[in-house]
Structures are given as structure tokens and as C-alpha cells.
Enzyme design. Sequence first.
Site, mmCIF file in Angstrom:
data_model
loop_
_atom_site.group_PDB
_atom_site.id
_atom_site.type_symbol
_atom_site.label_atom_id
_atom_site.label_comp_id
_atom_site.label_asym_id
_atom_site.label_seq_id
_atom_site.Cartn_x
_atom_site.Cartn_y
_atom_site.Cartn_z
ATOM 1 C CE LYS B 173 -3.486 2.809 0.360
ATOM 2 N NZ LYS B 173 -4.512 2.863 1.396
ATOM 3 C CE LYS B 241 -2.986 7.233 7.448
ATOM 4 N NZ LYS B 241 -4.024 6.215 7.549
#
Lengths: 307, 307
Positions: B173, B241
Site C-alpha cells: 500500500k 499521513k
Amino acid sequence: MGITRVGFIGLGIMGKPMALNLLEAGFALTVYSRSRAPVDSLVARGATAAPSPRAVAEASELVVTMVTDSQAVEDVVLGTRGIAEGAHAGLIVADMSTISPSTTTRVAAALAARGVSMLDAPVSGGETGAREGTLTIMVGGDARLFEASLPVFKAMGRKVVHMGATGSGQLAKLANQILVACNMAGVCECLNFAARAGLDAEKLIDSLSAGAASSWSLTNLGPKVARRDFAPGFKIKLLQKDLGYVLSSAEEVDAGLPATSLVHGLYGRLVEEGLGELGTQALVQAVEALSRGRDGQGGPRRAAPRE
Amino acid sequence: MGITRVGFIGLGIMGKPMALNLLEAGFALTVYSRSRAPVDSLVARGATAAPSPRAVAEASELVVTMVTDSQAVEDVVLGTRGIAEGAHAGLIVADMSTISPSTTTRVAAALAARGVSMLDAPVSGGETGAREGTLTIMVGGDARLFEASLPVFKAMGRKVVHMGATGSGQLAKLANQILVACNMAGVCECLNFAARAGLDAEKLIDSLSAGAASSWSLTNLGPKVARRDFAPGFKIKLLQKDLGYVLSSAEEVDAGLPATSLVHGLYGRLVEEGLGELGTQALVQAVEALSRGRDGQGGPRRAAPRE
């Protein structure tokens, strides 16, 4: 009456297959190139060889130029025995090379002074697109001229777009190269990270190609990066030439290009190391060099520089 | 016997539609979320509400967690009345949040000490993918556990890939987010350059989307950049983030990320200006700020910094 007599100057990796497609589409083709072999090959297929760009212009209604850079376009158009010397009523020059938009503007003005019209019509799609006649052609210049020239372009490309006034074809091509550079950086940073983290590159490319991370670069060049196949589809030195035009054009319009400038710098290091003949996917070597000292010979063993 | 009793913790923008897809696929679903409204909505569709993550674990064979960040995963798994307190034989935790791979490894080890198995299974595809059940799911952890959990994942995603050992789903990811960041930079630099050079953005996107410059970002977010639609598909603060996890993971494996670091820095400026709730395509505002003083109020009137 549509255009039937077409000239072609510059029979390189791109130019030769494009000229062949013009022959196949039935245009009467007159050609000129510095190398003898592609000229002979085109003549064997029905083209006529001319001794100079001037002679090509004299024999043609529309002359395509497909040469390496801004200087080469100035030479074949405005140089001794150049196209401008063969000027005649109705002549159109379609420059399909990728060059600087400011050179395009200057050359177009010089031609206009002799009554010759010019379109800038750079292409994307590479050698495969040139061979298969599936190039994207981005055209700048007068709209009527564009319409008149469309059958010629359609013989070489699938998508032919009139972008606007003179120079806007080149600007669109430079915009294309911004994306090519940044997307390539993403692929190389992604796959270098993945390799160091121990991920299987093939599985990764497969899973990322389905979604928001996908790009032509990932699908087509990602697998080459993963198997360290640096054979050129598109050579670093040519992209680097284009990125030079990108940066100077961006400076003229005051457009910030932080990531593109960074990639230009990374490619610059590879060119300095003599790797300019490799394919653009070899950018991964510059990313690797930032990751660890090469070949275990030391160098900085720290993470990437942060902003 | 396959898994039939599934728990779901975290019913946010992504979690709620994913949980609905599990219900529709026929799983017996027990849910917990901090907000009341999505819990009520799921209960109205046949789910059972539980008073804590622990209670969800006690009622389930597999518990999905879909929360905001590393800290939130530690809280719901290892905190008071967390999943670990509801440990029982055969329990599987599938964390589908995007968090740091090192947190994943730590949480998996803590669960293993109580006999609970964990898979990391972050997703890409956004809210639309969550709603339509077309997410890409990148899974790390034991292969048999992956096989056993596959029917649960298949109810939420179209492409479900076993990437390798624990943590490798998260690493995949993060690799995805490297591409997302770099491709977005390309789109924003390209379209800002095009706007300043006077090109028609719509025509440009159309012509570039056919070839080597194409990407999901160009096709899907390029038009939004062009019409200055900064409504979030994916919010800057969330990508930021994720990029933080990318940079710290890259440091651990010593992988250079020059372009990704640059983009992280540009997004950081937007977050500082309070623009973190905008969609990631608002990166163009940071590129514009490098181009000219904003709103005609001065600032540097020079071209982009060069490498």
C-alpha cells in the site's frame, strides 16, 4: 483539391516508419535524409530522393521535418539549400520534431516572411506508434492549415489534435514530457522501495495496475525496471533534451516545476555517467544511487534527502 | 467450514460501505464504531451492535479493523476492552487500515502471544471502490490464513492479492502511495505549465490520455485540477499521513525517495496553510505558489528552483 505531393526530411527511427505510412496512404513522396540507407529503402518502396531540403520543398505541397532538435530544424528550414530556399506559393512546412516553442515561433516567422506557412506537429507514441500509424499528433498553427493538412497527419497518427496557435503543439508535447518524467520517477521510487522492502515486483505491479496508482509507465516500463532491462524504448538523452526545453519554456511563462526539475537533475547525473543511451526506465539507477553506496564501495548509507 | 461470523470495527467513509457489502454477501456481522449513526444504520440492515472491540471479537471468527492510523489500530486491538481481551481459539484479525508496517509487525506479535492470528490487508480504490465492492486488497500474513479469509475479502474487493509475510500488505500500500504522490505531482506541474502557457486544458488532457503520459491521476483528477474543483475524493491530510509512513519505512530499508519526499514537502505546506481537508489534486496550489506570488500580493516572481 487535397494535398498529394508530400516531402519528408529526416528518416531516423521515427521518421522512416512515418514516411512509409505516407507512401502506403498513397501520397507522392519526396525524401531527404543525411543517411543513405533509409533513403534507398524508401526509394525502393516508391519514394523519390531529393539532393537537399530545398529540392524537397520545390517538389512538394507539404514538407514534414522530423529531425533531432531545435538546431537541426533551423538548419533544414533556414540553412543553406534549406526549405526556405525552395519556397513557393502554398507551401506548408509541418515540423513534427520535438523542439523548443520559441524556436518554432522564430522559424515560423522567418518562413512567413517568404510566404510559407508552418505547423508545429510533434508526436507521442514512440517507435511503435510511428510504425503502426497510431501516433498522437499535437498541432499548433492556423486552423484552416490544420484542416488542409489533416489527411497527411491521419496517415501517420490515430489521434490528431489542433491545440491552438503556432507553438502550442510543441507546448502540448512539453506538457506530455512533464508527465512522462514524473510518472517515471514514481515507478522507479516505488519499485526501488519495494525491492528493498522485499516485495515481489511482479505481484506488486499487477496489484497496483488496477487502481489509482496506475499509469502507462507502470504497466509498460515497470516490468522492465523490475527485471533491470534498460534497453531503450525512449533514450535518456532524448528525454533530457526535451526536459531542457520544458525547463526553459517554464521559465518563460514562470511556471514552477519542482518535481520535473528534480527528475531532470537525476537524469543529468546518469548522462554525466555516460548512460544517456539507456532507456528512460534506467532512472532507477539514479534512485538506487541515492539509496546506498553503489557496488558496496561505500558512499552515503542514509535515507533519501528530505524536503 | 468457512468463516460466517464477521466483526467490523470502524464504520467511517470507507468502513461503512465495506461492512454493508459483507452484510449483503450473507455474513453474520457484529459491528463497533465510535459514532452512533453508522452503527444504527448497519443494525437497521441486519448487523448486531457490540459495546466494545472486545465484544466484537468474542462474537466473531474474523474481525476487520478499518480505522484512521497506527495509534487507532493499537487502541482497538491492544487497548482496554480491545480485541486482544476478546481472544479465543481461531480468531483472525484483518486490519484493513493503512498504517505503518512496523506497527503491523508489533501488533501481530502481541496478538500471536494470545493465540490470535493477524493479516494486514490495506485497500486502494477509495470510497467508490468501497461502495461498489471493487477495492484492491493487498494482504500480508500466513498463506493458509489468507486462503481462509479470502471469501470475506472477496465480498469487499475485486482484486485480492497475497503479497507475502506479515507487513507486506502495508508495504504494498505504501508503494501504491509513492505512485499516487508522484503521478499527482506530474498532473499538477503539467496543468499549471499548460495554463500559464495558454493551452486548453481539456484538449490537452484528451490528447495526453491516449499515450505514454497517461495515468489514472491524469484521467480522473486532471479535469478537477483544470476546473479548480478541490472537493476531496481522497483528502490531503490522509495522503500526508500515509506519506509519513512511506518516508519512515523507506528510511528503515534505506530506499531513496527524492521525488516522493519533495511532494511530501509540498503537501506539508498546504497542511500548514489549513488546506488538509481538500482533495489531493489541490497540490496544484503548492505548485502555483512556486510559480508566482499568490493573489498578486508579491512573493517570488521567478521560475522553479532547479536541482
